[in-house]
Every structure is written in structure tokens, then in C-alpha cells.
Design an enzyme around this catalytic site. Structure first.
Site, PDB file in Angstrom:
ATOM      1  N   ARG A  47       0.850  -1.186   0.000  1.00 10.11           N
ATOM      2  CA  ARG A  47       0.000   0.000   0.000  1.00 10.11           C
ATOM      3  C   ARG A  47       0.891   1.243   0.000  1.00 10.11           C
ATOM      4  NH1 ARG A  47       2.030   1.838   3.692  1.00 10.11           N
ATOM      5  NH2 ARG A  47       0.813   3.738   3.493  1.00 10.11           N
ATOM      6  N   GLY A  48       0.229   2.414  -0.109  1.00 16.57           N
ATOM      7  CA  GLY A  48       0.987   3.650  -0.284  1.00 16.57           C
ATOM      8  C   GLY A  48       1.017   3.921  -1.782  1.00 16.57           C
ATOM      9  N   GLN A 192      -1.914   2.477   9.999  1.00 11.35           N
ATOM     10  CA  GLN A 192      -0.655   2.598   9.250  1.00 11.35           C
ATOM     11  C   GLN A 192       0.390   3.375  10.058  1.00 11.35           C
ATOM     12  OE1 GLN A 192      -3.692   3.044   7.936  1.00 11.35           O
ATOM     13  NE2 GLN A 192      -3.776   2.530   5.768  1.00 11.35           N
ATOM     14  N   ASP A 233      -2.181  10.925  -2.153  1.00  8.15           N
ATOM     15  CA  ASP A 233      -2.530   9.876  -3.125  1.00  8.15           C
ATOM     16  C   ASP A 233      -2.953  10.448  -4.468  1.00  8.15           C
ATOM     17  OD1 ASP A 233      -2.990   8.645  -0.319  1.00  8.15           O
ATOM     18  OD2 ASP A 233      -2.763   6.975  -1.705  1.00  8.15           O
ATOM     19  N   ASN A 243      -5.504  12.517   0.682  1.00  3.81           N
ATOM     20  CA  ASN A 243      -4.591  11.674   1.469  1.00  3.81           C
ATOM     21  C   ASN A 243      -5.432  10.915   2.499  1.00  3.81           C
ATOM     22  OD1 ASN A 243      -1.884  10.743   2.045  1.00  3.81           O
ATOM     23  ND2 ASN A 243      -2.031  11.866   3.969  1.00  3.81           N
TER      24      ASN A 243
HETATM   25  O1  MRU Z   1      -4.676   3.303   2.230  1.00  3.49           O
HETATM   26  P1  MRU Z   1      -3.180   3.491   2.127  1.00  3.49           P
HETATM   27  O2  MRU Z   1      -2.447   2.959   3.307  1.00  3.49           O
HETATM   28  O3  MRU Z   1      -2.632   3.001   0.813  1.00  3.49           O
HETATM   29  O4  MRU Z   1      -3.005   5.068   2.143  1.00  3.49           O
HETATM   30  C1  MRU Z   1      -1.715   5.607   1.981  1.00  3.49           C
HETATM   31  C2  MRU Z   1      -1.655   7.054   2.218  1.00  3.49           C
HETATM   32  O5  MRU Z   1      -2.658   7.709   2.434  1.00  3.49           O
HETATM   33  C3  MRU Z   1      -0.316   7.702   2.107  1.00  3.49           C
HETATM   34  O6  MRU Z   1      -0.264   8.821   2.927  1.00  3.49           O
HETATM   35  C4  MRU Z   1      -0.121   8.131   0.652  1.00  3.49           C
HETATM   36  O7  MRU Z   1      -0.179   7.022  -0.204  1.00  3.49           O
HETATM   37  C5  MRU Z   1       1.111   8.876   0.411  1.00  3.49           C
HETATM   38  S1  MRU Z   1       2.491   7.831   0.617  1.00  3.49           S
HETATM   39  C6  MRU Z   1       3.700   7.819  -0.133  1.00  3.49           C
END
Ligand code: MRU
Length: 339
Positions: A47-48, A192, A233, A243
Site C-alpha cells: 500500500r501507499g 498505518q 494519493d 490523502n
Molecule cells: O490506504 P493506504 O495505506 O494506501 O493510504 C496511503 C496514504 O494515504 C499515504 O499517505 C499516501 O499514499 C502517500 S504515501 C507515499
């Protein structure tokens, strides 16, 4: 330095650290099956935003590892499957479209498509490493003194192909003597922050503490936070930034307490087709992520739930957006200057 690899390509397989098990168990998923990678993205095992894009690029390449017939139908099937995994992080679509361009260029030529697509996926991965390095450098000027930083969700090695977005900015600043302490929001509902950011801060040797999301206001009221840095994101051309849910709360709190609020994200997170945040599709997650914790039922499934995975912070609350190109300051206009 950190002793784990979040995404690696080894022996014609993708190796992903299983982020759902961290920090208590360090377990890896090794696969050459694009469907398994799609499932890993859906389950948030990887994820991320940038990490999803890099993994999807490898998945598209691996779909041609054993596939002899260089078929457009096969490419489209795999592309559509990967595109259906998560809707908000634009890096996924950015990477898939970069791979599609390569496929369209080579599909009628006498080449082994797996080799060509794998080279492209590795380039996307390497490019992300370089972007993380440049972001970390471009973020240094926001630290005007040795600072206490608050962050939300997870934005380090686990979330990218390289050192991270917001996390790597913080890490580089720490290595330059500019960070005293990091407060990590736990980041409900999937934690997270308390699981992944804490794991990365610990590995990097940065002094930190974890707080519940609702504690951020009190920390600011007590004058304990100098600046907030988070990832994104998807960023619209006017600077509105999606985000992890809870980010908008932080930006509003920062405005009230006169604390600068920064976003760090590569330009692959900027969506040139969205002029404002209201056009960004926000993923909704299953209610079980609220009703259970680690499989233990904590409230009734019969109630109604609302579980958006992301929110959008309006550009007027953002003091600066750090990309690999620059430290962008308001007014934002990503229609010019980033492509
Ligand atoms: O749902 P996730 O854990 O994939 O969400 C991730 C985020 O919101 C991060 O802050 C975002 O991807 C930026 S990370 C490099």
C-alpha cells in the site's frame, strides 16, 4: 539504515513485505502471479500510492512471463484487473498507463514482451527511488530550526519504491540535525501510523512517539508541534490533495494553531485531468475495518457505517507541496511546469 526491503524483484518474482503483519511479524510474499499482486494491493499487503504503482507495473510485466501469445486482449484483461484494485491513488493509473505505452509500442514487434515490460517496470521503480531522493532534498528548506514534526499514515520505504515521500523528507532532515522528535498519528482504522510509520521510525533511529489521531489537537494546543508533513494519493492541478482520512482534520487544526502544513509527493501523484479536489474519486472501505480489529469483533455489523479511506485537503490550507522538481508554494498551478 533500514534493514528491510519493501519491494524487490528477485529471480523473476516480485517480493513484497506483507504490510498487514507489521510490525510484529516480518513476512514476505514472493510471487510471479499478477492476480496475487492485485489481491495484495486490495488487501493492503502492499500500500501507499507510489508502492502500489511500482507493484502494478511489475504485475503487468509478470503477466507476460509465461504468456507466449503477445495478445492485446491479455494485456487489457490484466490492465483492467489491476486498475480495479484501488481507485484513489493516481500513481497506480500513472504506472499502468506508462506500461500501456510500452506495450503499444512493442506489441507488434519481434520482441519478448516480458523482457520489454520488465525493463519498463524496473525503470518505474528506479525512477521512484530517484524521485524520493530529490523530494527529501527539496524538503530541507521547510525546516527553519530543529523541529518537532507530526505526520499521518505511512509514507516511507513501505509506501514507495524508494526512501519515501513525507517520511524521507523527515528522515533526511533528521540526518541533518533538523528534527528533534516525530509524533506519529496512529491512523485509524488500519493503523498505518502505529504499525508502519512506527516500524520505519524505529528502524531509522528517529526519536518518536505514537498518538491516537484525536490527540493531534492537544499536542498543537500545548505548542508541541512545529510543522506537519504528510504524503498524498492524488493532487489536483489547483493543489487540492487527497490523502489518508484524517489528513484534512490536521490541516484545519494547523490553520487554527498557525502551524505550517506540508504535502510531499512525486509528480506522478499530480493528476493533470483533475482541476480540483472535488473530482477525486474517494475509495470507501468495508465496514469490517471499523467493526473489527485484527479479526476481533468490537462492535455490531448491524449498524450503519461510513468509511472513506481518504479525504481531500483544500489547497488554501497547504503551506507548500514538495515534489522531486521543487518546493512548490501557493498559488499552485500544476498545469504548468511539472511535465
Ligand atoms: O490506504 P493506504 O495505506 O494506501 O493510504 C496511503 C496514504 O494515504 C499515504 O499517505 C499516501 O499514499 C502517500 S504515501 C507515499
Amino acid at each position: 539504515m533500514s534493514s528491510f526491503k519493501s519491494i524487490e524483484f528477485v529471480d523473476d518474482h516480485l517480493v513484497l513485505i506483507d504490510q498487514t503483519k507489521l510490525p510484529l511479524v516480518e513476512e514476505y510474499i514472493k510471487t510471479d502471479d499478477y492476480e496475487r499482486i492485485a489481491v495484495a494491493i486490495e488487501r493492503l499487503e502492499v500500500r501507499g500510492a507510489p508502492a502500489i504503482g511500482v507493484s502494478a507495473a511489475y504485475a503487468l510485466a509478470l503477466a507476460f512471463k509465461k504468456y507466449e501469445d503477445n495478445s492485446e486482449i491479455h494485456f487489457k484483461k490484466v490492465y483492467d484487473r489491476l486498475a480495479s484494485t484501488r481507485p484513489t491513488a493516481v500513481n497506480l493509473f500513472w504506472a499502468l498507463n506508462a506500461m500501456k505505452n510500452i506495450f503499444e509500442h512493442f506489441c507488434s514487434e519481434e520482441v519478448k514482451l516480458y523482457d520489454v515490460l520488465l525493463t519498463a517496470a524496473k525503470e518505474i521503480h528506479d525512477d521512484d527511488v530517484a524521485k524520493c531522493n530529490a523530494m527529501a532534498q527539496n524538503g530541507l528548506p521547510i525546516f527553519t530550526k530543529k523541529s518537532v514534526v507530526l505526520t499521518h499514515c505511512n509514507t516511507g520505504q513501505l509506501a514507495t519504491g524508494g526512501g519515501g515521500t513525507a517520511f524521507y523528507v523527515i528522515q533526511k532532515a533528521f540526518e541533518n540535525g533538523l528534527v528533534e522528535h516525530v509524533h506519529a498519528d496512529e491512523t485509524r482504522p488500519l493503523l498505518q501510523g502505529s504499525r508502519l510509520t512506527a516500524f520505519e521510525l524505529d528502524k531509522a533511529g528517529i526519536p518518536f512517539s505514537v498518538n491516537t489521531d484525536s490527540t493531534a489537537a492537544v499536542l498543537m494546543q500545548q505548542g508541541k508541534i512545529d510543522l506537519v508533513i504528510v504524503g498524498s494519493d492524488r493532487i489536483a492541478t489547483n493543489g487540492d490533495a487527497a490523502n489518508k482520512i484524517g489528513t484534512y482534520n490536521l490541516a484545519v487544526l494547523c490553520r487554527y494553531h498557525n502551524i505550517p502544513f506540508y504535502i510531499a509527493a512525486p509528480t506522478s501523484t499530480v493528476d493533470l485531468s483533475r482541476s480540483s479536489g472535488k473530482d477525486i474519486v474517494i475509495e470507501e472501505r468495508d465496514k469490517t475495518e471499523i467493526t473489527t480489529i485484527k479479526g476481533i469483533q468490537i462492535t455490531s455489523n448491524d449498524y450503519n457505517y461510513y468509511s472513506p479511506a481518504f479525504d481531500v485537503t483544500p489547497h488554501e490550507l497547504i503551506a507548500g507541496i514538495i515534489t522531486e522538481k521543487d518546493l512548490h508554494q501557493p498559488p499552485y498551478n500544476f498545469n504548468v511546469g511539472i511535465s
